[in-house]
Design an enzyme around this catalytic site. Structure first.
Site, PDB file in Angstrom:
ATOM      1  N   GLY A 669       0.818  -1.202   0.000  1.00  0.00           N
ATOM      2  CA  GLY A 669       0.000   0.000   0.000  1.00  0.00           C
ATOM      3  C   GLY A 669       0.854   1.254   0.000  1.00  0.00           C
ATOM      4  O   GLY A 669       2.047   1.229   0.314  1.00  0.00           O
ATOM      5  N   CYS A 670       0.239   2.376  -0.336  1.00  0.00           N
ATOM      6  CA  CYS A 670       0.972   3.635  -0.431  1.00  0.00           C
ATOM      7  C   CYS A 670       1.420   4.130   0.944  1.00  0.00           C
ATOM      8  O   CYS A 670       2.586   4.436   1.161  1.00  0.00           O
ATOM      9  CB  CYS A 670       0.109   4.691  -1.123  1.00  0.00           C
ATOM     10  SG  CYS A 670      -1.559   4.849  -0.449  1.00  0.00           S
ATOM     11  N   TYR A 671       0.477   4.226   1.876  1.00  0.00           N
ATOM     12  CA  TYR A 671       0.837   4.600   3.241  1.00  0.00           C
ATOM     13  C   TYR A 671       1.855   3.611   3.811  1.00  0.00           C
ATOM     14  O   TYR A 671       2.791   3.984   4.518  1.00  0.00           O
ATOM     15  CB  TYR A 671      -0.402   4.587   4.132  1.00  0.00           C
ATOM     16  CG  TYR A 671      -1.198   5.865   4.185  1.00  0.00           C
ATOM     17  CD1 TYR A 671      -0.598   7.087   4.484  1.00  0.00           C
ATOM     18  CD2 TYR A 671      -2.575   5.850   3.975  1.00  0.00           C
ATOM     19  CE1 TYR A 671      -1.347   8.252   4.559  1.00  0.00           C
ATOM     20  CE2 TYR A 671      -3.339   7.014   4.050  1.00  0.00           C
ATOM     21  CZ  TYR A 671      -2.708   8.218   4.343  1.00  0.00           C
ATOM     22  OH  TYR A 671      -3.453   9.368   4.428  1.00  0.00           O
TER      23      TYR A 671
END
Length: 852
Positions: A669-671
């Protein structure tokens, strides 16, 4: 098996190395298990045992051991850690390591030392600890108005000094034992009874001893009972008179009797420093370098004595033994990583080049060749045939490593071929492989060689090549070949021969079949010329409507070797894909049965799932059901990030070789990507759970209308959401092996993520030291930038890298705030997906990714 120490032999004294010099794949920080974290783990275990009405035992520490091994993975690759654990466990417990601890370490770094020793014991190792107490003793002598007296560097010990020495040794010994027992590590105080001694010179030095014997049964009894032996350097005469002995000398005598794999000197300096550059010396190979060191004007006084004493010690020990000078905080990096941390001193091996097989030691040559042959007649035949070719042979003195380079006699311009590269376990552990490779590179500016693609250490060769080509289970490598025509000729020669007949059992990674891997930008024609068809890699994108899908389409549009074959979107079915210029493509709405048939027909090389969480399982199953050849799947959702049979695709913190071999990749995921990159270098120093305050642009909320992606609602606003138990909180905690708190927010900007990460520490740091850890960790990583200032979202939006900076350290020195920025649609999603695709499909990792 390849266990390379990653430390090249110094060819000149001016050549020194920075700490953490490690491949981009696994550049890592040191590992010290924080005391507070240990206490938390053990309190939880004790509490669980009390609730279940059973005593806390060492058997109940299984989960702790697994936790420790996961933490060890943060300082090096899984393979490194497991190989060193096996290596250390391969000898009797008392032959693992003798660790000499300076008195200053006991005073200033007791908790760190106890945590380090606990770490080792929890993975089944029993270091023998011998400590000094010099600074403490000097203070007590001063308090007692006793003037220290030294002759020839030896402390003269009268009755009063001996009385104080005995008391301070006992006090410091118990202090360390108690610190270990607070961490539930059984430890046995052994302040005396191990060393037998005579007076060194009673008239001159007083009660100073010369060790004449070691009672190793005292140490063995402690280890057999499951307790770490904690020794002082006090000795006794046969009649029982206590004598003082220098702790370094005592550690050396202990090592001579026990013959451990490692003799470790812990000091506050963390290694030997070069007298001219001031930098830490990474490695000293005594057989090659000792005489040169002794001629240097800066090698004098204590440094000269230390090197001389270590050489005398190692000369009397097996060649597998080595000395490490490091700090308590760097002990685990020194022991469990190829790059090490402090100064490694070993006897090393003299290296030789023979221009004819007749110059070699025939019996030793036969012996190592037989390890690589099915029968002794094979090795004899090989030696006979070798004499008919132009060749050079490289080896060390005991023939632990052998390399043979051949060249066609009839062609003066023929590219040399590495015909054999064989290494024993000892040759690898002592880094002879790298040193011989350096010799070959100096002699041969161009070289080719062949390795079985299933060789477990093929990555070693990937790192040393400019390009490679795989066919029928064999991988052809080369370096130094700049001309495309020459590369083409080399590959044609490889294809026309029985690929691999020339190759021996060397070290070697899995490439996907019929792929090439070229770090140099050879033209597309060369890369495609030798594939199974003239078509580029075909990619089908499922879920092309979203922001991530659109960005991946743009990246593939500029990729020289990958093309889109299908883009699937229910909402956009029938519309033309206008932003894709390579081909005339329209959106389709692929059903599960269609995907199954397409997979059966081999229409797609790589499937990219850009779907919401919880949606893609039927599509993955369709690919699985339809496959005759296993195509690559890259999933951008969270559906498989916790599944063991999928590879987690974060190259900078994971195993690039595993990604190269993978056919099922879960894209982080990005986070989660930004948070892991922001925290990972400090994992060994974390005392409590880090907290991540994350703010994303509203593109992160997807295209489905909601308040979180409504610009009108977000105007002059900041929305917190999923205040606890966010999926990325679980993902980051799972991957880093430590609990992380995560609080996400969405802001009025469209694209990008800002992360403010608060990290409590278990030891004091300066901001510059924190930054150095990050620079060391991410050295060579093209998509991670470490900066001084606090990075801004606007500077990173639409860029393909993570930025880490800030490094604000609290006045206590034990808390740091790190700031990271990442584009949620690029490195947080599409760019990272392309990284993973490149690796798994056999292309350069950064192909098609703008690096500026």
């Amino acid at each position: 098996m390849l266990i390379s120490r990653g430390r090249s032999s110094s060819t000149s004294l001016s050549r020194t190395f920075s700490l953490f010099k490690y491949k981009a794949k696994y550049t890592s920080s040191l590992s010290v298990l924080p005391t507070r974290k240990w206490q938390t783990i053990q309190q939880q275990n004790r509490s669980n045992n009390v609730q279940q009405n059973r005593p806390y035992t060492r058997d109940s520490s299984k989960n702790e051991k697994e936790t420790i091994i996961r933490l060890l993975y943060s300082i090096g690759s899984r393979k490194e850690v497991e190989q060193y654990l096996r290596h250390f466990a391969s000898v009797e417990s008392q032959k693992f390591a003798v660790i000499k601890v300076g008195g200053a370490v006991l005073s200033d770094e007791l908790d760190t030392l106890a945590s380090s020793l606990t770490f080792l014991n929890r993975v089944g190792l029993y270091p023998i600890v011998l400590h000094g107490a010099g600074p403490q003793m000097n203070q007590l002598l001063e308090n007692a108005n006793v003037e220290p007296n030294y002759i020839d560097g030896i402390r003269v010990t009268d009755a009063k000094t001996l009385e104080i020495a005995r008391g301070v040794f006992l006090q410091e010994n118990l202090k360390l034992v108690e610190a270990l027992e607070r961490l539930d590590i059984p430890a046995r105080p052994i302040p005396g009874g191990v060393f037998i001694a005579d007076y060194l010179d009673k008239e001159k030095y007083g009660y100073v001893g010369k060790i004449t014997g070691v009672r190793k049964n005292v140490i063995e009894a402690s280890i057999n009972s499951g307790a770490l032996p904690i020794l002082t350097s006090l000795a006794e005469t046969p009649s029982g008179q206590i004598l003082n002995v220098n702790a370094d000398v005592a550690a050396g005598e202990l090592a001579r009797v026990l013959e451990p794999l490692k003799i470790i000197y812990l000091s506050e300096k963390g290694g030997l420093l070069h007298g001219e550059t001031g930098k830490k010396i990474d490695v000293i190979n005594l057989d090659e370098e000792y005489e040169n060191y002794m001629k240097q004007p800066w090698v004098k006084y204590g440094t000269r004595l230390k090197i001389k004493e270590i050489k005398e010690l190692l000369d009397r020990l097996p060649r597998t033994s080595s000395v490490a000078i490091t700090s308590a905080g760097q002990l685990h990096k020194e022991l469990f990583t190829d790059s090490g941390a402090g100064t490694l001193i070993r006897r090393g091996y003299r290296l030789f080049k023979y221009n004819s097989v007749n110059e070699t030691d025939n019996s030793k040559l036969q012996q190592i060749l037989q390890q690589n042959s099915e029968t002794s007649s094979d090795s004899s035949s090989y030696i006979k045939q070798l004499g008919k070719k132009s060749h050079a042979i490289y080896s060390d003195d005991p023939y632990e490593v052998l390399a043979v380079v051949t060249q066609e006699n009839s062609k003066s311009d023929a590219i040399p071929f590495l015909d054999k590269f064989i290494a024993t376990k000892n040759g690898v552990l002592n880094n002879v492989t790298d040193n011989i490779w350096t010799m070959i590179q100096k002699d041969y500016p161009r070289l080719t060689w062949i390795v079985d693609e299933n060789d477990e250490n093929i990555s070693w060769f990937f790192k040393r090549s400019d390009g490679s080509f795989t066919r029928n289970g064999k991988t052809l490598f080369w370096y130094g070949i700049e001309n495309v025509t020459d590369v083409s000729n080399v590959i044609n020669g490889f294809l026309s021969s029985k690929a691999g007949d020339k190759s021996g059992k060397a070290f070697s990674n899995n490439s996907r079949s019929y792929s090439t891997f070229a770090r140099k930008n050879y033209p597309n024609l060369l890369r495609r010329q030798y594939s199974t068809s003239t078509s580029p890699t075909k990619v089908a994108l499922i879920g092309a409507r979203g922001y991530t899908g659109r960005n991946l389409i743009a990246l593939i549009n500029s990729h020289p070797y990958i093309s889109l074959s299908h883009v699937s979107s229910r909402e956009l079915e029938g519309q033309k894909l206008t932003e894709y210029t390579k081909d005339d493509i329209s959106y389709v709405n692929l059903k599960v049965e269609q995907i199954k048939e397409m997979q059966k027909n081999g229409e797609v090389d790589c499937w990219v799932m850009a779907l919401p969480n919880g949606v893609c399982a039927p599509f993955v199953q369709a690919v699985n059901d339809g496959q005759t050849v296993k195509s690559l799947i890259v999933d951008l959702s969270a559906d498989y990030r916790f599944t063991d049979d999928w590879t987690y695709g974060l190259p900078e913190l994971g195993d690039r070789n595993a990604i190269r071999k993978a056919t099922r990749i879960s894209n982080p995921g990005c986070y989660a990507t930004g948070s892991q990159v922001a925290i990972a270098p400090l994992i060994p120093y974390i005392s409590e759970s880090p907290t991540v305050f994350g703010v994303s642009g509203y593109s992160g909320a997807g295209t489905k209308p909601s308040p979180k992606n409504d610009p009108a609602f977000l105007k002059d606003n900041l929305i917190a959401y999923s205040l606890t138990d966010h999926i990325h909180e679980r993902e980051v905690s799972h991957r880093l092996g430590t609990k992380v708190n995560f609080i996400p927010h969405v802001a009025p900007f469209f694209q990008g993520i800002h992360l403010t990460v608060n990290i409590p520490l278990n030891k004091t740091f300066k901001s510059s030291e924190i930054k150095e850890l990050y620079e060391q960790k991410y050295s060579g990583e093209k998509l991670i930038k470490v900066v001084d200032d606090i990075p801004c979202v606007k500077d990173n939006s639409e860029k393909h890298f993570v930025k880490i900076g800030g490094f604000g350290v609290h006045s206590s020195g034990k808390r740091v705030v790190v700031v990271g920025t990442i584009d949620n649609l690029l490195k947080g999603a599409a760019t990272q997906a392309l990284q993973n695709m490149n690796l798994a499909l056999g292309y350069d990792e950064y192909e098609g990714i703008p690096l500026e």
